[in-house]
Design a protein around this motif. Structure first.
Motif, PDB file in Angstrom:
ATOM      1  N   PHE A 208       0.837  -1.206   0.000  1.00 17.06           N
ATOM      2  CA  PHE A 208       0.000   0.000   0.000  1.00 17.06           C
ATOM      3  C   PHE A 208       0.872   1.256   0.000  1.00 17.06           C
ATOM      4  CE2 PHE A 208      -2.544   3.283   2.183  1.00 17.06           C
ATOM      5  CZ  PHE A 208      -3.627   3.327   1.305  1.00 17.06           C
ATOM      6  N   VAL A 215       2.368   7.136  -6.925  1.00 13.99           N
ATOM      7  CA  VAL A 215       1.438   8.216  -7.286  1.00 13.99           C
ATOM      8  C   VAL A 215       2.082   9.581  -6.990  1.00 13.99           C
ATOM      9  CG1 VAL A 215      -0.782   9.270  -6.635  1.00 13.99           C
ATOM     10  CG2 VAL A 215      -0.636   6.806  -7.044  1.00 13.99           C
ATOM     11  N   MET A 216       2.743   9.669  -5.850  1.00 15.17           N
ATOM     12  CA  MET A 216       3.429  10.915  -5.491  1.00 15.17           C
ATOM     13  C   MET A 216       4.568  11.207  -6.463  1.00 15.17           C
ATOM     14  SD  MET A 216       3.461  10.335  -1.347  1.00 15.17           S
ATOM     15  CE  MET A 216       3.622  12.025  -0.759  1.00 15.17           C
ATOM     16  N   ARG A 233      -3.044  -3.685  -8.610  1.00 12.48           N
ATOM     17  CA  ARG A 233      -3.394  -2.458  -7.876  1.00 12.48           C
ATOM     18  C   ARG A 233      -2.330  -1.388  -8.126  1.00 12.48           C
ATOM     19  NH1 ARG A 233      -6.059  -3.799  -2.062  1.00 12.48           N
ATOM     20  NH2 ARG A 233      -6.883  -1.697  -2.395  1.00 12.48           N
ATOM     21  N   LEU A 244      -4.494  11.834 -13.889  1.00 12.85           N
ATOM     22  CA  LEU A 244      -4.622  13.039 -13.056  1.00 12.85           C
ATOM     23  C   LEU A 244      -3.482  14.023 -13.321  1.00 12.85           C
ATOM     24  CD1 LEU A 244      -5.724  11.260  -9.764  1.00 12.85           C
ATOM     25  CD2 LEU A 244      -7.170  12.712 -11.215  1.00 12.85           C
TER      26      LEU A 244
ATOM     27  N   PHE B 208     -12.116   6.884  -6.061  1.00 14.80           N
ATOM     28  CA  PHE B 208     -10.750   6.395  -6.244  1.00 14.80           C
ATOM     29  C   PHE B 208      -9.870   7.496  -6.850  1.00 14.80           C
ATOM     30  CE2 PHE B 208      -7.448   4.116  -8.674  1.00 14.80           C
ATOM     31  CZ  PHE B 208      -6.862   3.425  -7.630  1.00 14.80           C
ATOM     32  N   ASN B 212      -6.617   9.417  -4.938  1.00 14.38           N
ATOM     33  CA  ASN B 212      -5.271   9.448  -5.509  1.00 14.38           C
ATOM     34  C   ASN B 212      -4.834  10.889  -5.765  1.00 14.38           C
ATOM     35  OD1 ASN B 212      -3.917   6.756  -6.072  1.00 14.38           O
ATOM     36  ND2 ASN B 212      -6.069   6.373  -6.545  1.00 14.38           N
ATOM     37  N   VAL B 215      -3.294  12.437  -2.727  1.00 10.80           N
ATOM     38  CA  VAL B 215      -1.921  11.942  -2.519  1.00 10.80           C
ATOM     39  C   VAL B 215      -0.942  12.757  -3.376  1.00 10.80           C
ATOM     40  CG1 VAL B 215      -0.410   9.946  -2.920  1.00 10.80           C
ATOM     41  CG2 VAL B 215      -2.633   9.629  -1.814  1.00 10.80           C
ATOM     42  N   ARG B 233     -11.129   5.473   3.562  1.00 10.26           N
ATOM     43  CA  ARG B 233     -10.070   5.216   2.576  1.00 10.26           C
ATOM     44  C   ARG B 233      -9.366   6.523   2.209  1.00 10.26           C
ATOM     45  NH1 ARG B 233     -11.814   0.600  -1.720  1.00 10.26           N
ATOM     46  NH2 ARG B 233      -9.552   0.466  -1.905  1.00 10.26           N
ATOM     47  N   THR B 236      -7.108   7.312   5.084  1.00 11.42           N
ATOM     48  CA  THR B 236      -5.939   6.417   5.052  1.00 11.42           C
ATOM     49  C   THR B 236      -4.915   6.921   4.033  1.00 11.42           C
ATOM     50  OG1 THR B 236      -7.248   4.515   5.724  1.00 11.42           O
ATOM     51  CG2 THR B 236      -5.203   4.048   4.536  1.00 11.42           C
ATOM     52  N   ASN B 237      -5.396   7.340   2.865  1.00  6.35           N
ATOM     53  CA  ASN B 237      -4.465   7.859   1.859  1.00  6.35           C
ATOM     54  C   ASN B 237      -3.755   9.118   2.350  1.00  6.35           C
ATOM     55  OD1 ASN B 237      -5.232   5.811   0.121  1.00  6.35           O
ATOM     56  ND2 ASN B 237      -5.295   7.157  -1.652  1.00  6.35           N
ATOM     57  N   THR B 240      -1.103   8.147   4.910  1.00 12.30           N
ATOM     58  CA  THR B 240      -0.006   7.474   4.203  1.00 12.30           C
ATOM     59  C   THR B 240       0.846   8.470   3.425  1.00 12.30           C
ATOM     60  OG1 THR B 240      -1.377   5.505   4.049  1.00 12.30           O
ATOM     61  CG2 THR B 240       0.490   5.642   2.540  1.00 12.30           C
ATOM     62  N   ALA B 241       0.185   9.357   2.698  1.00 11.20           N
ATOM     63  CA  ALA B 241       0.926  10.334   1.888  1.00 11.20           C
ATOM     64  C   ALA B 241       1.729  11.269   2.777  1.00 11.20           C
ATOM     65  CB  ALA B 241      -0.034  11.122   1.005  1.00 11.20           C
ATOM     66  N   THR B 243       3.037  10.520   5.645  1.00 14.80           N
ATOM     67  CA  THR B 243       4.200   9.748   6.095  1.00 14.80           C
ATOM     68  C   THR B 243       5.263   9.725   4.998  1.00 14.80           C
ATOM     69  OG1 THR B 243       2.808   8.400   7.523  1.00 14.80           O
ATOM     70  CG2 THR B 243       4.948   7.468   6.911  1.00 14.80           C
ATOM     71  N   PHE B 254       1.364   6.905  11.078  1.00 18.40           N
ATOM     72  CA  PHE B 254       1.057   5.738  10.250  1.00 18.40           C
ATOM     73  C   PHE B 254       1.012   4.475  11.106  1.00 18.40           C
ATOM     74  CE2 PHE B 254       2.244   2.161   7.520  1.00 18.40           C
ATOM     75  CZ  PHE B 254       1.317   2.299   6.495  1.00 18.40           C
ATOM     76  N   LEU B 255       2.019   4.322  11.949  1.00 21.81           N
ATOM     77  CA  LEU B 255       2.082   3.105  12.773  1.00 21.81           C
ATOM     78  C   LEU B 255       0.949   3.057  13.800  1.00 21.81           C
ATOM     79  CD1 LEU B 255       5.969   2.885  13.173  1.00 21.81           C
ATOM     80  CD2 LEU B 255       4.489   1.285  11.911  1.00 21.81           C
ATOM     81  N   TYR B 258      -2.135   2.113  11.975  1.00 22.86           N
ATOM     82  CA  TYR B 258      -2.048   0.685  11.637  1.00 22.86           C
ATOM     83  C   TYR B 258      -2.399  -0.176  12.843  1.00 22.86           C
ATOM     84  CZ  TYR B 258       0.104  -3.843  10.672  1.00 22.86           C
ATOM     85  OH  TYR B 258       0.332  -5.179  10.534  1.00 22.86           O
ATOM     86  N   GLU B 264      -7.708   1.845   6.123  1.00 24.30           N
ATOM     87  CA  GLU B 264      -8.603   1.099   5.227  1.00 24.30           C
ATOM     88  C   GLU B 264      -8.121   1.301   3.800  1.00 24.30           C
ATOM     89  OE1 GLU B 264     -12.784   1.365   6.178  1.00 24.30           O
ATOM     90  OE2 GLU B 264     -13.279   1.013   4.067  1.00 24.30           O
ATOM     91  N   MET B 265      -7.728   0.227   3.158  1.00 22.47           N
ATOM     92  CA  MET B 265      -6.996   0.324   1.888  1.00 22.47           C
ATOM     93  C   MET B 265      -7.801  -0.119   0.677  1.00 22.47           C
ATOM     94  SD  MET B 265      -3.520  -1.054   3.516  1.00 22.47           S
ATOM     95  CE  MET B 265      -2.892  -0.151   4.935  1.00 22.47           C
TER      96      MET B 265
END
Lengths: 265, 265
Positions: A208, A215-216, A233, A244, B208, B212, B215, B233, B236-237, B240-241, B243, B254-255, B258, B264-265
């Motif tokens: 993930f 994407v970044m 994925r 995008l 979706f 993205n 991110v 979701r 979550t993105n 993540t981004a 991080t 992030f941790l 988690y 949620e991915m």
């Protein structure tokens, strides 16, 4: 986005076994699957077999090219292995990889100078792995200038700024992303490429993290990846990010993938 | 990342019904859910009720603040409505939004000048919606300078460069992303914020695409979003981004997410 399929690598047990057994069918299936999934090049690496690496590289290139239309990416730092692979390769291959490390650089230049090969150029030197964006840009500049002086076209150079784990240093992701952007902006016509999985080393949910990182990187200008094209994925994220980022006229790729039910989210 | 929860908006039928019925419990549940999900501000918008908008705004702010600790984002272009909301708001609110459109600008400045409000500053002027990155940067610069002259701190300005659909023009995503980066680089200390959903207008798989795009925008420096924080979701993105972009020391957010099974991915 240029996709180099990374699966034919002797560090993978099933591939090493297939190479040793000269199981052409097994190798060819992995090659064909990657081409079908969208790989533009099939990476071939027999690096775990020291003495037999040149012979195995020849065999891999021959067997892969029997079943796919896309060219190979000859993956070795050893000029004898690269020459062996190129001696049987049809069409224009990619070479993975040169760097500014003196021994590697000096031995590979005679093999690649003046050719039309696509060249993966790693941002390392004898000073070691890069840490900052500036480290990467400096090596990229010196290496690209040296390659161009050796009659390699700038547009055949794929700079790999080298992804390092964000769990090791919180700045590693950002420095890499800045390097991508600066390299793509300063050297017009050059390309960038990378493997992605190092970014998530030491963290859970690595796939993930990897697919968000690509994407970044695409937002910053990355136009190549050495990866597993069977990872649907990841491929979906790449198609989406390119749309995008304005690289998909009329969103045709995205819409085609959607209609073909090829998007996996 | 500053998250403004967008769900209390009278364009949504259930919210309009709750406002008209003065159903405080329904509004308060939506406010609390957003705070619990990580919203830093709760947007309140009663824009569909023309004459009653000031009265309803007051009521919304009062009812929301009874149950949440985070401040409100008073969402109206009408100075009477903003004043009504601010008159009852405890703590320092956000105001959404001013622009360079002369009528809107002139009428809102007296309400916000010299305050500590966080100000969403839209990149529009009487010349219309921006198309290029340059359009956005020019409006951002003029608007930020004008706000600073009116004793609003640069660090309280959240520029919204305005996302437009990539299906309308293939360049719209890229121009927006370039604007984010330029604004964040040129005006040190300023912030950027946006709604995301316009990017995917006219395309399938909108959620979706939106998640993205955020991110990519974070890779370019975006540090605020007006969004549905209940969209796990998307959240979550964002975690993540951030991080991957170096905004999460030791990857702690992030941790933690988690370990709490919040990803949620």
């Amino acid at each position: 986005m240029l996709i180099v399929g990374e699966l034919i690598n002797s560090t993978r047990k099933s591939i090493a076994a297939a190479i040793e057994a000269k199981d052409a069918e097994a190798i060819q299936k992995v090659a064909k699957d990657q081409e079908d999934a969208g790989a533009d090049y099939i990476d071939v690496n027999a690096g775990t077999f020291r003495d037999k690496e040149p012979e195995y590289m020849k065999w891999l290139v021959e067997k892969v090219q029997e079943v796919v239309q896309v060219p190979c990416c000859i993956d070795s730092p050893d000029p004898r292995v690269v020459e062996a692979g190129l001696s049987v390769h049809k069409g224009t291959a990619m070479m993975n990889s040169i760097s500014l490390e003196k021994e590697r650089y000096d031995s590979l230049i005679p093999v690649i100078a003046g050719t039309d090969l696509k060249i993966v150029a790693l941002c390392t030197s004898d000073a070691g792995m890069p840490k900052t964006a500036e480290d990467r840009i400096n090596v990229a500049e010196e290496l690209a200038n040296a390659l161009v002086k050796n009659n390699i076209k700038l547009e055949n150079i794929y700079v790999d700024p080298l992804v390092q784990p964000v769990a090791t240093d919180v700045n590693f992701g950002r420095e890499f992303l800045t390097a991508i952007e600066q390299i793509m902006t300063r050297f017009e016509g050059i390309h960038t490429i990378c493997g992605l999985s190092n970014i998530s080393f030491g963290l859970p949910e690595r796939k993930f993290l990897n697919r968000n990182f690509v994407v970044m990187a695409i937002a910053k200008g990355l136009d190549g990846a050495i990866m597993d094209p069977l990872d649907r994925r990841m491929m979906t994220n790449i198609i989406t990010a390119e749309t995008l980022a304005g690289r998909d006229n009329f969103c045709m790729n995205f819409l085609s993938a959607y209609r073909a039910e090829n998007l996996e989210m």
